[in-house]
Design a protein around this motif. Sequence first.
Motif, PDB file in Angstrom:
ATOM      1  N   ILE B  17     -25.694   7.219 -52.910  1.00  0.00           N
ATOM      2  CA  ILE B  17     -25.018   6.122 -52.206  1.00  0.00           C
ATOM      3  C   ILE B  17     -25.772   5.869 -50.905  1.00  0.00           C
ATOM      4  N   VAL B  18     -25.935   4.599 -50.551  1.00  0.00           N
ATOM      5  CA  VAL B  18     -26.595   4.267 -49.287  1.00  0.00           C
ATOM      6  C   VAL B  18     -25.796   3.192 -48.562  1.00  0.00           C
ATOM      7  N   GLN B  19     -25.757   3.303 -47.240  1.00  0.00           N
ATOM      8  CA  GLN B  19     -25.053   2.331 -46.405  1.00  0.00           C
ATOM      9  C   GLN B  19     -26.052   1.660 -45.480  1.00  0.00           C
ATOM     10  N   ILE B  20     -26.111   0.349 -45.526  1.00  0.00           N
ATOM     11  CA  ILE B  20     -27.020  -0.415 -44.680  1.00  0.00           C
ATOM     12  C   ILE B  20     -26.183  -1.145 -43.636  1.00  0.00           C
ATOM     13  N   ASN B  21     -26.447  -0.859 -42.383  1.00  0.00           N
ATOM     14  CA  ASN B  21     -25.661  -1.419 -41.294  1.00  0.00           C
ATOM     15  C   ASN B  21     -26.264  -2.693 -40.724  1.00  0.00           C
ATOM     16  N   CYS B  22     -25.388  -3.528 -40.192  1.00  0.00           N
ATOM     17  CA  CYS B  22     -25.806  -4.769 -39.536  1.00  0.00           C
ATOM     18  C   CYS B  22     -24.900  -4.975 -38.328  1.00  0.00           C
TER      19      CYS B  22
END
Lengths: 119, 111
Positions: B17-22
């Motif tokens: 699982i990967v989380q990409i922040n903005c």
Amino acid sequence: GAGVSQTPSNKVTEKGKYVELRCDPISGHTALYWYRQSLGQGPEFLIYFQGTGAADDSGLPNDRFFAVRPEGSVSTLKIQRTERGDSAVYLCASSPGLAGGSLSYNEQFFGPGTRLTVL
Amino acid sequence: GQNIDQPTEMTATEGAIVQINCTYQTSGFNGLFWYQQHAGEAPTFLSYNVLDGLEEKGRFSSFLSRSKGYSYLLLKELQMKDSASYLCAVINRDYGQNFVFGPGTRLSVLP
């Protein structure tokens, strides 16, 4: 169904020349956008049409850049006296515009882009 | 003015699982989009958030906190084909309907 198409897919030109890039939006989409994308960067807004008129051209970098959409469908981005710094991928997108619902109103559908190289 | 920030690159393993922040700073916020872009191809729509909370769509979910100017894209059960750039874009009603894009996050999924 047919998506957004752009021609040519690649364009190589010499510094100082004039180029035209074409965009065919999805049929019925009233809003059309032009973006420019440099390698490794996000797309940068250039101009937005609602129908035939340019609703927002604040992203055009200078007066060498001009775009038209005379019949509210196909659009042409025109670049005069090209410079090496104009080299980029030029993306076109369309959306239903004022005719769509809350999501479809905003979602933009992108074409494959035209890769412009100025030598 | 407007400012949108994303990590430049991320790497993850297949199946993870990967989380990409903005993060964004803008007046007149009117929605946030996530797009996926494979190298040399057009951006394709992934998700849209205009209200706070989580939007789930299959393996992809997107979260928005308007008070914090923050969103993330969560990708589950990563596949090799998920290797792409992920673009965060904000609509500002004071600027019409054009998107203001972040720089994009290039995700590499390793076997």
